[in-house]
Design a protein around this motif. Structure first.
Motif, PDB file in Angstrom:
ATOM      1  N   VAL A 150       7.809   0.668  -2.925  1.00 29.37           N
ATOM      2  CA  VAL A 150       7.183  -0.523  -3.524  1.00 29.37           C
ATOM      3  C   VAL A 150       5.714  -0.203  -3.783  1.00 29.37           C
ATOM      4  O   VAL A 150       4.967   0.087  -2.844  1.00 29.37           O
ATOM      5  N   PRO A 151       5.281  -0.201  -5.048  1.00 29.16           N
ATOM      6  CA  PRO A 151       3.899   0.198  -5.320  1.00 29.16           C
ATOM      7  C   PRO A 151       2.903  -0.897  -4.928  1.00 29.16           C
ATOM      8  O   PRO A 151       3.251  -2.082  -4.911  1.00 29.16           O
ATOM      9  N   VAL A 152       1.667  -0.491  -4.589  1.00 29.30           N
ATOM     10  CA  VAL A 152       0.594  -1.456  -4.327  1.00 29.30           C
ATOM     11  C   VAL A 152       0.207  -2.078  -5.673  1.00 29.30           C
ATOM     12  O   VAL A 152      -0.138  -1.362  -6.613  1.00 29.30           O
ATOM     13  N   ARG A 189       4.191 -11.850   2.194  1.00 27.05           N
ATOM     14  CA  ARG A 189       5.057 -12.104   1.032  1.00 27.05           C
ATOM     15  C   ARG A 189       4.948 -13.553   0.574  1.00 27.05           C
ATOM     16  O   ARG A 189       5.213 -13.865  -0.579  1.00 27.05           O
ATOM     17  N   PRO A 244       0.525  -5.924  10.917  1.00 21.10           N
ATOM     18  CA  PRO A 244       1.037  -6.320   9.604  1.00 21.10           C
ATOM     19  C   PRO A 244       1.335  -7.816   9.524  1.00 21.10           C
ATOM     20  O   PRO A 244       1.288  -8.510  10.537  1.00 21.10           O
ATOM     21  N   PRO A 245       1.645  -8.315   8.322  1.00 19.18           N
ATOM     22  CA  PRO A 245       1.999  -9.725   8.183  1.00 19.18           C
ATOM     23  C   PRO A 245       3.281 -10.051   8.939  1.00 19.18           C
ATOM     24  O   PRO A 245       4.118  -9.179   9.172  1.00 19.18           O
ATOM     25  N   TYR A 247      11.564 -11.354   3.681  1.00 19.72           N
ATOM     26  CA  TYR A 247      11.514  -9.883   3.700  1.00 19.72           C
ATOM     27  C   TYR A 247      12.369  -9.282   2.587  1.00 19.72           C
ATOM     28  O   TYR A 247      12.191  -8.138   2.204  1.00 19.72           O
ATOM     29  N   TRP A 298       5.115  -6.503  -2.620  1.00 17.84           N
ATOM     30  CA  TRP A 298       4.334  -5.672  -1.712  1.00 17.84           C
ATOM     31  C   TRP A 298       3.723  -6.556  -0.634  1.00 17.84           C
ATOM     32  O   TRP A 298       3.330  -7.694  -0.903  1.00 17.84           O
ATOM     33  N   ALA A 299       3.621  -6.033   0.582  1.00 17.60           N
ATOM     34  CA  ALA A 299       2.953  -6.751   1.674  1.00 17.60           C
ATOM     35  C   ALA A 299       2.283  -5.722   2.566  1.00 17.60           C
ATOM     36  O   ALA A 299       2.741  -4.576   2.659  1.00 17.60           O
ATOM     37  N   GLY A 300       1.218  -6.122   3.189  1.00 13.36           N
ATOM     38  CA  GLY A 300       0.518  -5.187   4.066  1.00 13.36           C
ATOM     39  C   GLY A 300      -0.854  -5.718   4.435  1.00 13.36           C
ATOM     40  O   GLY A 300      -1.100  -6.927   4.393  1.00 13.36           O
ATOM     41  N   VAL A 301      -1.723  -4.788   4.819  1.00 10.72           N
ATOM     42  CA  VAL A 301      -3.055  -5.171   5.286  1.00 10.72           C
ATOM     43  C   VAL A 301      -4.115  -4.415   4.490  1.00 10.72           C
ATOM     44  O   VAL A 301      -3.967  -3.221   4.210  1.00 10.72           O
ATOM     45  N   LEU A 302      -5.156  -5.143   4.105  1.00 10.88           N
ATOM     46  CA  LEU A 302      -6.330  -4.540   3.497  1.00 10.88           C
ATOM     47  C   LEU A 302      -7.389  -4.450   4.604  1.00 10.88           C
ATOM     48  O   LEU A 302      -7.971  -5.469   4.984  1.00 10.88           O
ATOM     49  N   PRO A 303      -7.612  -3.254   5.156  1.00 10.72           N
ATOM     50  CA  PRO A 303      -8.534  -3.159   6.293  1.00 10.72           C
ATOM     51  C   PRO A 303      -9.973  -3.459   5.871  1.00 10.72           C
ATOM     52  O   PRO A 303     -10.408  -3.083   4.781  1.00 10.72           O
ATOM     53  N   GLU A 345      -2.870  -0.817   3.666  1.00 14.32           N
ATOM     54  CA  GLU A 345      -1.855  -0.253   4.569  1.00 14.32           C
ATOM     55  C   GLU A 345      -0.568  -1.037   4.384  1.00 14.32           C
ATOM     56  O   GLU A 345      -0.502  -2.224   4.705  1.00 14.32           O
ATOM     57  N   PRO A 346       0.508  -0.392   3.894  1.00 16.11           N
ATOM     58  CA  PRO A 346       1.754  -1.115   3.650  1.00 16.11           C
ATOM     59  C   PRO A 346       2.377  -1.620   4.954  1.00 16.11           C
ATOM     60  O   PRO A 346       2.290  -0.955   5.991  1.00 16.11           O
ATOM     61  N   ASP A 347       2.975  -2.784   4.903  1.00 20.11           N
ATOM     62  CA  ASP A 347       3.780  -3.319   5.999  1.00 20.11           C
ATOM     63  C   ASP A 347       4.877  -2.312   6.329  1.00 20.11           C
ATOM     64  O   ASP A 347       5.614  -1.877   5.439  1.00 20.11           O
ATOM     65  N   PRO A 348       5.028  -1.907   7.599  1.00 18.96           N
ATOM     66  CA  PRO A 348       6.094  -0.956   7.965  1.00 18.96           C
ATOM     67  C   PRO A 348       7.485  -1.460   7.561  1.00 18.96           C
ATOM     68  O   PRO A 348       8.403  -0.642   7.416  1.00 18.96           O
ATOM     69  N   ARG A 349       7.643  -2.749   7.385  1.00 15.78           N
ATOM     70  CA  ARG A 349       8.965  -3.275   7.006  1.00 15.78           C
ATOM     71  C   ARG A 349       9.200  -3.259   5.494  1.00 15.78           C
ATOM     72  O   ARG A 349      10.247  -3.709   5.024  1.00 15.78           O
ATOM     73  N   LEU A 350       8.234  -2.753   4.735  1.00 18.07           N
ATOM     74  CA  LEU A 350       8.393  -2.676   3.281  1.00 18.07           C
ATOM     75  C   LEU A 350       9.376  -1.547   2.940  1.00 18.07           C
ATOM     76  O   LEU A 350       9.258  -0.443   3.478  1.00 18.07           O
TER      77      LEU A 350
END
Lengths: 219, 219
Positions: A205-207, B94, B169-170, B177, B182-187, A196-201
């Motif tokens: 930006v690809p995974v 990040r 998110p992070p 920022y 890429w930044a986010g969450v891996l559930p 799940e991408p960070d909403p602030r990304l």
């Protein structure tokens, strides 16, 4: 040749000794599939158990924490117990009494050594990060001197440890096999879903492949 | 009105106090979704952490074990710590430093009371069984007097406890920022797969609905 695990009074299994793993590779197999351990410390004579990340390099387990965290600060020169558990199934027997769990677990005892050498500290942090997030150490921004100073790293030798594994169907009392009851195992697994991408990304930006490939395939 | 959790020195969160759950229903929500806790005891001055099942009835947590098991035998009239942890995600920031985990955890402290009343003992065992295997208490063969005698049940009041939850998110450093990362969450999720029948089951015994419906839907 396989390195045998130490056998002390507290690592010798009292019950179900047939479930014991006996070698370092049995131990590594449990550690290298987990993301969280439960760290036990004694604080003012009372037990405290906290979930935390960990990493392994060869025969050493690394733990980390904020220099301000009370439970880690209490640990240097005090004994700790680190337990890693994987739940693999619920064992549904014909009798309530023989219900059980399928699992793989490791318990490590020892006095952790605070890591002061800068190279070992970085290596320990890398091992902890890579356990949770393989590939991220070479991808994300590395720690600054200030961030390193704010982090305590502890090293625990993998010498005094026990491994316990239960797998397979229920073991019922002989006479209970005649009962007209379903019995078996409900398998339990940990899965990783799509990132799940960070909403602030920013958009687009690809995974990165090292993250995308971790999601558990749905079959 | 919601029952607040007690606030003692060791249940007041030192770090990330904003992640604290504060009520009994926060605590119950963590306990009622788990199958395994990590039980911490002090044995000969050293911490020991073992994975085990548990159950809850109202404001009481029940634990059980063989009357021969050393860690449970050590517990009556000694303090224990019970920790339940759900891992919900790997937080990919990040910076390496801001990597984290999403989780829900509960830590309970107290001196367990050995349960001697036969009705409470049965009720406690039922709660433990139903936590692992809902519906099985009314389905499987119930314990005999001999089986009951071989089982120790302990009761722990849910009074001194802390709940800690991190989701979302992070949280990166402001300047990070802008990095092209890429930044986010891996559930992370625990799933139950389709039941596996005991190989010793006669052919044609259907999986009871209370077991079949536990398998996690594949979407």
């Amino acid at each position: 040749m396989e390195t045998p695990l130490s056998r002390t009074d507290r690592t010798r299994l009292g019950r179900h000794a047939e479930r014991a793993g006996t070698t370092r590779s049995d131990l590594d197999a449990v550690l290298d599939q987990g993301m969280v351990c439960h760290l036990g410390v004694v604080v003012n004579g009372s037990p405290r158990v906290i979930p935390t990340g960990y990493g392994r390099i060869g025969g050493t387990l690394y733990l980390h924490g904020s220099t301000g965290a009370s439970s880690l600060a209490a640990s240097p020169s005090q004994e700790v117990c680190v337990t890693v558990t994987h739940l693999d199934g619920v064992v549904l027997a014909r009798s309530v009494f023989n219900h059980s769990l399928n699992y793989r677990s490791a318990i490590i005892y020892g006095v952790p050594r605070p890591v002061t050498d800068p190279d070992e500290k970085l290596a320990g942090l890398r091992a902890i990060t890579e356990r949770l997030a393989p590939g991220q150490w070479d991808h994300a921004r590395l720690p600054t001197r200030k961030e390193l100073a704010a982090t305590t790293v502890l090293a625990l030798p993998l010498t005094e440890a026990s491994v316990k594994v239960r797998q397979g169907p229920p073991i019922d009392e002989d006479e209970d096999y005649a009962l007209d009851l379903w019995a078996g195992v409900l398998p339990v697994r940990q899965v990783l879903d799509a990132p799940e991408p960070d909403p602030r990304l920013p958009p687009g930006v690809p995974v990165p492949p090292h993250i995308a490939r971790r999601a558990t395939p749905t079959s």
